[in-house]
Write a protein that holds these residues in place. Structure first.
Motif, short mmCIF file in Angstrom:
data_model
loop_
_atom_site.label_atom_id
_atom_site.label_comp_id
_atom_site.label_asym_id
_atom_site.label_seq_id
_atom_site.Cartn_x
_atom_site.Cartn_y
_atom_site.Cartn_z
N UNK A 15 0.85 -0.80 0.18
CA UNK A 15 -0.54 0.23 -0.24
C UNK A 15 0.80 1.24 -0.07
N UNK A 16 2.35 1.26 0.84
CA UNK A 16 2.48 2.19 1.15
C UNK A 16 3.54 2.15 -0.12
N UNK A 17 4.11 1.42 -1.10
CA UNK A 17 4.98 1.62 -2.57
C UNK A 17 4.67 2.36 -3.60
N UNK A 18 2.68 1.62 -3.48
CA UNK A 18 1.43 1.73 -4.64
C UNK A 18 1.62 3.27 -4.49
N UNK A 19 0.88 3.75 -3.69
CA UNK A 19 1.16 5.64 -3.70
C UNK A 19 1.71 6.71 -3.49
N UNK B 259 11.11 5.14 -11.48
CA UNK B 259 11.73 3.05 -11.39
C UNK B 259 12.78 2.27 -11.66
N UNK B 260 13.44 3.00 -11.00
CA UNK B 260 15.05 2.33 -10.74
C UNK B 260 14.79 2.49 -9.64
N UNK B 261 14.36 2.85 -8.59
CA UNK B 261 13.92 2.43 -7.25
C UNK B 261 13.32 1.04 -7.15
N UNK B 262 12.41 1.22 -7.77
CA UNK B 262 11.50 0.09 -8.59
C UNK B 262 11.60 -0.94 -8.17
N UNK C 250 12.64 -4.43 -6.39
CA UNK C 250 11.50 -5.90 -7.28
C UNK C 250 12.85 -7.33 -7.36
N UNK C 251 13.69 -6.26 -8.33
CA UNK C 251 14.99 -7.47 -8.01
C UNK C 251 16.00 -7.64 -7.85
N UNK C 252 16.16 -6.67 -7.44
CA UNK C 252 17.53 -6.84 -5.77
C UNK C 252 17.46 -6.96 -4.90
N UNK C 253 16.24 -6.98 -4.54
CA UNK C 253 16.40 -6.90 -2.75
C UNK C 253 14.90 -8.14 -2.59
N UNK D 97 11.05 -0.99 1.17
CA UNK D 97 11.83 -1.27 0.38
C UNK D 97 11.60 0.40 -0.53
N UNK D 98 10.73 0.00 -1.46
CA UNK D 98 10.65 0.62 -2.36
C UNK D 98 9.71 2.05 -1.68
N UNK D 99 8.67 1.81 -0.94
CA UNK D 99 7.69 2.31 -0.32
C UNK D 99 8.97 3.26 0.75
#
Length: 456
Positions: A372-376, A391-394, A398-401, A430-432
């Motif tokens: 919910x945090x990362x999406x909003x 985009x770089x953060x996500x 997603x792929x390195x964490x 982490x993304x959020x």
């Protein structure tokens, strides 16, 4: 949409836009549900074929749709700036892009679909059904993409009920088409699982036809002459959409494909574990319709306020959306945990599967909050048209964490498949956090600079 002056007014406006969008998202989720359930009633091989076809199509569709949904924040900002002609031009070029992308996608599918299916080592019946299902879906690609562009335009004007009504009208049509085309009822050809693809394609044409009719005939949409003078074309306008949309699309694609990879990695576990994971993921995906709907509202409202240079209002909408999504995630998550055995029982009659699904749903509570945090936070950034760094953060999250942490916990600790849930939660959190920090930075820069710039 209207200018608001208090937190109470802003909260009310969020819910006015949110409820129809949520119903629409649930309707779209139901269409996939109809395809799966009714194909399963026909034949287990057809169910597997439709599932395989959906797993191939879903990341592609969500990724490309996110590119086209860039029309929403751009049009919302132009609407806030009261530049009606610019709104019309952006939407018109979104329609052009739909055509171009559809042509490229069909050409690509012609060359790569068979090799992809051949590499999956499927039985002949399952492979044929997956192929025929995707061929059926392909007839609806163009109207589906055009519908998404027009949906973005309608949302940008704050008229979210229109799409909800179209969805409510279309759902019975989709169900009926599945019934006659899968099973061959009422004199229609018996197509099995492939019929679900054709049923979806016909429904997509209905979506588009109704939406075009409303856009051309009903105010305030008809004051934007989107389908007049279609010879007007500018690569610069297309590039503006792609500049925002491609990072959005890639971010969505990598998120969707991440779950597909986890599903593949879980194939080493026993059937009970795989079934339990899929059941829990289906429940979480259903609940995800809430934060994704909030995020769509955020993008529109933040974009509208930024376009009108009301940066304080844009900031308030950003964080109201984040807080609302977290609150709802906590409440729904606690309900799911409290009734986890009953919920798991909807998906299986086997005690072992029910118990393991219920166990996974405890982890899913924390997963929902992080998601919910990362999406909003990401949606608010899209309202500011800040997408490249996001985009770089996500991608890193997603792929390195997510995947490495999940893989290590699942294979090198006693957690087993639970490790993947923890990995997903850690990565999404982490993304959020990263996206929230980026949002704070962008908002400070907007106030200090008092100017709107596109972040490159």
């Amino acid at each position: 949409m209207n200018q608001t002056f208090t937190i109470k007014q802003k909260t009310k406006q969020i819910f006015v836009l949110l409820i129809p969008i949520l119903i629409t998202q649930l309707g779209m989720f139901s269409m996939v549900f109809f395809n799966t359930i009714m194909s399963g009633k026909y034949n287990s091989s057809d169910l597997a074929g439709v599932a395989i076809g959906s797993s191939i199509w879903s990341p592609i569709f969500t990724g490309i749709s996110s590119i086209l949904l860039a029309v929403s924040p751009i049009a919302a900002q132009r609407f806030g700036e009261k530049k009606s002609h610019e709104v019309t031009s952006i939407v018109k070029h979104g329609v052009y892009l739909s055509v171009f992308i559809t042509i490229l996608l069909i050409i690509l599918g012609f060359f790569v679909l068979d090799p992809i299916l051949d590499s999956m080592n499927l039985t002949a019946r399952v492979q044929d059904t997956a192929f025929d299902y995707l061929v059926g879906l392909s007839f609806g690609i163009l109207p589906l993409f055009i519908f998404n562009v027009l949906r973005s335009f309608i949302y940008a004007l704050g008229k979210t009920r229109v799409i909800m009504i179209i969805m409510i009208i279309s759902l019975p049509l989709n169900f009926l088409l599945n019934y006659v085309l899968i099973f061959g009822n009422w004199g229609f050809p018996e197509l099995g699982g492939a019929g679900a693809g054709y049923a979806t394609a016909i429904t997509d044409w209905a979506f588009m036809a109704m939406t075009i009719f409303i856009v051309k005939k009903q105010e305030p949409f008809s004051s934007y002459p989107i389908f007049e003078n279609m010879k007007e074309f500018s690569w610069e306008k297309c590039k503006e959409i792609l500049k925002i949309g491609v990072p959005m699309g890639l971010s969505t694609f990598f998120e969707t494909s991440m779950f597909a990879v986890v599903t593949i990695l879980l194939s080493k576990f026993n059937v009970t574990t795989i079934a339990a994971y899929q059941s829990a993921l289906n429940i979480v995906s259903f609940l995800y319709m809430i934060p994704i709907s909030i995020s769509m509202v955020q993008t529109v409202l933040v974009g509208f306020e930024v376009g009108a240079k009301r940066y304080k209002d844009a900031k308030q909408y950003s964080w109201l959306g984040v807080y609302l999504a977290i609150l709802i995630a906590i409440l729904t998550g606690l309900l799911v945990v409290a009734f986890r055995y009953q919920v798991a029982g909807f998906y299986s009659n086997e005690t072992a599967v029910i118990n393991l699904t219920a166990n996974f749903l405890i982890f899913a509570l924390f997963f929902q909050i992080a998601d919910a945090i990362q999406a909003t936070a990401q949606a608010a950034l899209r309202g500011y048209k800040d997408v490249n760094i996001a985009f770089i953060m996500t991608l890193i999250a997603y792929w390195l964490i997510c995947l490495p942490v999940g893989y290590l916990l699942a294979n090198f600790t006693s957690l087993g498949a639970r490790g993947y849930w923890i990995g997903l939660t850690v990565g999404l959190l982490a993304a959020g956090v990263a996206l929230s920090l980026r949002l704070i930075y962008i908002q400070k820069r907007k106030f200090v600079g008092a100017a709107i710039k596109e972040v490159v």
